[in-house]
Scaffold this motif. Structure first.
Motif, PDB file in Angstrom:
ATOM      1  N   GLU A  84       0.752  -1.353  -0.066  1.00  0.00           N
ATOM      2  CA  GLU A  84       0.097   0.033   0.160  1.00  0.00           C
ATOM      3  C   GLU A  84       0.862   1.340  -0.020  1.00  0.00           C
ATOM      4  OE1 GLU A  84      -4.085   1.549   1.677  1.00  0.00           O
ATOM      5  OE2 GLU A  84      -2.678   1.227   3.204  1.00  0.00           O
ATOM      6  N   GLU A  85       1.853   1.315   0.619  1.00  0.00           N
ATOM      7  CA  GLU A  85       3.099   2.277   0.747  1.00  0.00           C
ATOM      8  C   GLU A  85       3.250   2.873  -0.852  1.00  0.00           C
ATOM      9  OE1 GLU A  85       4.141   4.437   3.007  1.00  0.00           O
ATOM     10  OE2 GLU A  85       2.566   3.432   4.349  1.00  0.00           O
ATOM     11  N   GLN A  86       3.325   1.906  -1.645  1.00  0.00           N
ATOM     12  CA  GLN A  86       3.620   2.187  -3.049  1.00  0.00           C
ATOM     13  C   GLN A  86       2.294   2.463  -4.064  1.00  0.00           C
ATOM     14  OE1 GLN A  86       5.477  -1.320  -4.462  1.00  0.00           O
ATOM     15  NE2 GLN A  86       6.846  -1.491  -2.450  1.00  0.00           N
ATOM     16  N   GLN A  87       1.102   2.677  -3.575  1.00  0.00           N
ATOM     17  CA  GLN A  87      -0.007   2.871  -4.212  1.00  0.00           C
ATOM     18  C   GLN A  87      -0.628   4.477  -4.178  1.00  0.00           C
ATOM     19  OE1 GLN A  87      -1.380   0.012  -5.971  1.00  0.00           O
ATOM     20  NE2 GLN A  87       0.778  -0.580  -4.837  1.00  0.00           N
ATOM     21  N   LEU A  88      -1.087   4.928  -5.013  1.00  0.00           N
ATOM     22  CA  LEU A  88      -1.676   6.162  -5.206  1.00  0.00           C
ATOM     23  C   LEU A  88      -2.946   6.369  -4.241  1.00  0.00           C
ATOM     24  CD1 LEU A  88      -1.158   7.087  -8.883  1.00  0.00           C
ATOM     25  CD2 LEU A  88       0.471   7.513  -7.099  1.00  0.00           C
ATOM     26  N   GLU A  89      -3.613   5.363  -4.080  1.00  0.00           N
ATOM     27  CA  GLU A  89      -4.969   5.415  -3.639  1.00  0.00           C
ATOM     28  C   GLU A  89      -4.848   4.482  -2.222  1.00  0.00           C
ATOM     29  OE1 GLU A  89      -5.266   2.284  -6.380  1.00  0.00           O
ATOM     30  OE2 GLU A  89      -5.496   4.744  -6.936  1.00  0.00           O
ATOM     31  N   ARG A  90      -5.774   4.598  -1.311  1.00  0.00           N
ATOM     32  CA  ARG A  90      -5.789   3.840  -0.148  1.00  0.00           C
ATOM     33  C   ARG A  90      -6.458   2.617  -0.273  1.00  0.00           C
ATOM     34  NH1 ARG A  90      -8.752   6.853   3.100  1.00  0.00           N
ATOM     35  NH2 ARG A  90      -9.152   8.236   1.595  1.00  0.00           N
ATOM     36  N   HIS A  91      -6.270   1.510   0.308  1.00  0.00           N
ATOM     37  CA  HIS A  91      -6.915   0.269   0.243  1.00  0.00           C
ATOM     38  C   HIS A  91      -7.235  -0.238   1.875  1.00  0.00           C
ATOM     39  CE1 HIS A  91      -4.943   0.485  -3.443  1.00  0.00           C
ATOM     40  NE2 HIS A  91      -5.728  -0.150  -4.013  1.00  0.00           N
ATOM     41  N   GLU A  92      -8.417  -0.807   2.103  1.00  0.00           N
ATOM     42  CA  GLU A  92      -8.606  -1.575   3.123  1.00  0.00           C
ATOM     43  C   GLU A  92      -8.436  -2.931   2.933  1.00  0.00           C
ATOM     44  OE1 GLU A  92     -12.646  -0.972   4.258  1.00  0.00           O
ATOM     45  OE2 GLU A  92     -12.093   1.161   5.038  1.00  0.00           O
TER      46      GLU A  92
END
Length: 189
Positions: free
Chosen positions: A20-28
């Motif tokens: 997730e640190e590498q993503q542009l948006e957040r994820h649950e």
């Protein structure tokens, strides 16, 4: 927030944090499955900002931490992580973790058409498993309306519904405010 399931991604919590640190948006992360969090309406965003700012200002000189929609919560005793719109923790155990909190006393969700049923049912079921949580607040983005779920001394969750003209009382953080304060400048369709 609107959660969109990504059928191909399954993670352990450790893998999820790195990914997730590498993503542009957040994820649950729920049951090993990731869900992308997409945006909402302008009203929803403005209401969320007003609530978070009000709580943060109220708790400014306290040991409590106010989180916005970027602060992840671990669903206690699970490997699930979610992003409520606003959260408050006053628990010392949350002050040493930089990736998430686990002991919120207050969680606020601003409702949208796509998430309201989930926020009222499955998400609330997951949150209320936490013995530290005292209040769960659902705020409408379509009308002046707040539903407050509060755990009583018997451990039962009791709902109080607030409408225009009411004073909302958050006992978990000793704050009362006119409901209209959250809706200042909001135009409904």
């Amino acid at each position: 927030m609107i959660a969109v399931k990504d059928n191909f991604l399954r993670f352990t919590p450790e893998e999820y944090f790195v990914w997730e640190e590498q993503q542009l948006e957040r994820h649950e992360l729920i049951d090993g499955q990731v869900y992308a969090m997409s945006g909402g309406t302008i009203n929803r965003g403005r209401i969320s900002i007003k609530i978070t700012a009000m709580l943060d200002s109220h708790l400014d000189d306290s040991p409590c931490i106010t989180g916005n929609s970027d602060v992840r919560i671990n669903i206690l005793e699970t490997t699930d992580y979610s992003y409520p719109d606003t959260s408050v923790t006053c628990d010392e155990r949350d002050k040493t973790n930089i990736q998430y909190i686990s002991y919120p006393c207050l969680i606020v969700e601003v409702l949208s058409d796509s998430t309201e049923a989930y926020d009222r049912s499955e998400k609330f079921y997951r949150y209320r498993r936490n013995p530290v949580l005292k209040e769960y607040v659902l705020v409408s983005a379509k009308s002046i309306s707040v539903d407050l779920y509060r755990k009583n001394d018997l451990g039962e969750w009791v709902i109080t519904q607030y409408r225009a003209g009411d004073i909302v009382e958050l006992r978990s953080i000793n704050l009362s405010f006119p409901i209209e304060q959250v809706y200042r400048g909001i135009a409904f369709e």
